[in-house]
Design a protein around this motif. Structure first.
Motif, PDB file in Angstrom:
ATOM      1  N   LEU A  72      -8.329  28.552 -12.933  1.00 12.37           N
ATOM      2  CA  LEU A  72      -7.189  29.268 -12.351  1.00 12.37           C
ATOM      3  C   LEU A  72      -6.488  30.071 -13.427  1.00 12.37           C
ATOM      4  CD1 LEU A  72      -5.283  29.813  -9.924  1.00 12.37           C
ATOM      5  CD2 LEU A  72      -3.976  27.806 -10.672  1.00 12.37           C
ATOM      6  N   ASN A 125      -6.085  27.409  -4.107  1.00 12.32           N
ATOM      7  CA  ASN A 125      -7.109  27.082  -3.110  1.00 12.32           C
ATOM      8  C   ASN A 125      -7.953  28.317  -2.830  1.00 12.32           C
ATOM      9  OD1 ASN A 125      -6.493  24.301  -2.384  1.00 12.32           O
ATOM     10  ND2 ASN A 125      -4.571  25.121  -1.619  1.00 12.32           N
ATOM     11  N   PRO A 126      -8.961  28.560  -3.658  1.00  9.29           N
ATOM     12  CA  PRO A 126      -9.784  29.750  -3.427  1.00  9.29           C
ATOM     13  C   PRO A 126     -10.467  29.697  -2.065  1.00  9.29           C
ATOM     14  CG  PRO A 126     -10.687  28.394  -5.206  1.00  9.29           C
ATOM     15  CD  PRO A 126      -9.421  27.761  -4.781  1.00  9.29           C
ATOM     16  N   ARG A 127     -10.761  30.860  -1.525  1.00  7.18           N
ATOM     17  CA  ARG A 127     -11.403  30.930  -0.207  1.00  7.18           C
ATOM     18  C   ARG A 127     -12.830  30.432  -0.246  1.00  7.18           C
ATOM     19  NH1 ARG A 127     -10.527  36.926   1.554  1.00  7.18           N
ATOM     20  NH2 ARG A 127     -11.717  37.017  -0.348  1.00  7.18           N
ATOM     21  N   GLY A 159      -7.454  33.403  -8.606  1.00  3.80           N
ATOM     22  CA  GLY A 159      -6.016  33.629  -8.632  1.00  3.80           C
ATOM     23  C   GLY A 159      -5.280  32.791  -7.613  1.00  3.80           C
ATOM     24  N   SER A 160      -5.942  31.772  -7.068  1.00  2.00           N
ATOM     25  CA  SER A 160      -5.328  30.932  -6.042  1.00  2.00           C
ATOM     26  C   SER A 160      -5.589  29.463  -6.329  1.00  2.00           C
ATOM     27  CB  SER A 160      -5.905  31.290  -4.666  1.00  2.00           C
ATOM     28  OG  SER A 160      -5.511  30.340  -3.701  1.00  2.00           O
ATOM     29  N   CYS A 188      -9.477  21.034  -4.107  1.00  3.14           N
ATOM     30  CA  CYS A 188      -8.967  21.831  -2.992  1.00  3.14           C
ATOM     31  C   CYS A 188      -8.848  21.024  -1.697  1.00  3.14           C
ATOM     32  CB  CYS A 188      -9.831  23.073  -2.784  1.00  3.14           C
ATOM     33  SG  CYS A 188      -9.592  24.262  -4.110  1.00  3.14           S
ATOM     34  N   GLN A 219      -0.573  32.024 -13.046  1.00  4.70           N
ATOM     35  CA  GLN A 219       0.122  32.523 -11.868  1.00  4.70           C
ATOM     36  C   GLN A 219       1.565  32.815 -12.239  1.00  4.70           C
ATOM     37  OE1 GLN A 219      -1.701  32.847  -8.799  1.00  4.70           O
ATOM     38  NE2 GLN A 219      -3.167  32.608 -10.470  1.00  4.70           N
ATOM     39  N   ASP A 240     -11.548  37.153  -4.449  1.00  8.00           N
ATOM     40  CA  ASP A 240     -11.350  35.717  -4.669  1.00  8.00           C
ATOM     41  C   ASP A 240     -11.634  35.326  -6.115  1.00  8.00           C
ATOM     42  OD1 ASP A 240     -10.680  33.180  -3.453  1.00  8.00           O
ATOM     43  OD2 ASP A 240     -12.793  32.625  -3.641  1.00  8.00           O
TER      44      ASP A 240
END
Length: 169
Positions: A40, A30-32, A27-28, A113, A43, A11
């Motif tokens: 970020l 919406n990180p976990r 890398g998202s 998020c 991408q 993550d």
């Protein structure tokens, strides 16, 4: 950092230099994990690139680290602050991570998020034909994130004033 096993899996990038400042590099959109704030990394897929290859400057990185620290100081008591410090990155139980993205030099945006509607990032990327706001500096984006009505919240104004070495005068 005292980590025998990196608790954030894939993550957040354990080896990114920003991690030393307690800034998760994700890398998202919406990180976990529910970080206080994250950066970020660019991408890319086969049709477009979102975000800039330009990394945060040293002064921008210090601003993000200070943003995280302000959040912690403002919202959490000392006992919980000590608990947060036990991990290499600051994670809260809520799901309202602020994700910062750099579109280019002096051109930043953010998202929460928890957002379910509206734009992905504010302001929109420069590639949007109808972009009405921007470019904004990181400080301008942080001010917008702390604004209700027309003015930034007083606790944020006070924080910036108390940290001129990070935010200037």
């Amino acid at each position: 950092m005292n980590t025998t096993t990196w608790p954030f899996d894939t993550d957040a990038d354990e080896h990114d230099p920003l991690t030393a400042l307690r800034i998760p590099v994700v890398g998202s959109f919406n990180p976990r994990w529910s970080y206080i704030a994250a950066y970020l990394k660019p991408q890319s897929d086969h049709s477009y690139t979102f975000g800039s290859a330009d990394r945060p400057t040293d002064s921008e990185a210090k601003m993000i680290a200070s943003y995280i620290e302000e959040y912690i100081q403002h919202w959490f008591n000392e006992r919980y602050q000590r608990k947060l410090a036990e991990r290499p990155l600051d994670v809260d139980g809520g799901c309202n991570t602020t994700v910062f993205i750099k579109y280019g030099p002096g051109d930043w945006a953010y998202r929460r998020c928890s957002w379910q509607y509206g734009p992905l990032f504010v302001p929109e990327p420069p590639s949007f034909a109808d972009r009405t706001v921007g470019p904004l500096t990181l400080l301008q984006v942080m001010d917008r994130n702390h604004t209700i009505a027309d003015e930034p919240l007083q606790h944020w104004v006070d924080w910036k004033a108390a940290h001129p070495e990070v935010f200037g005068s």
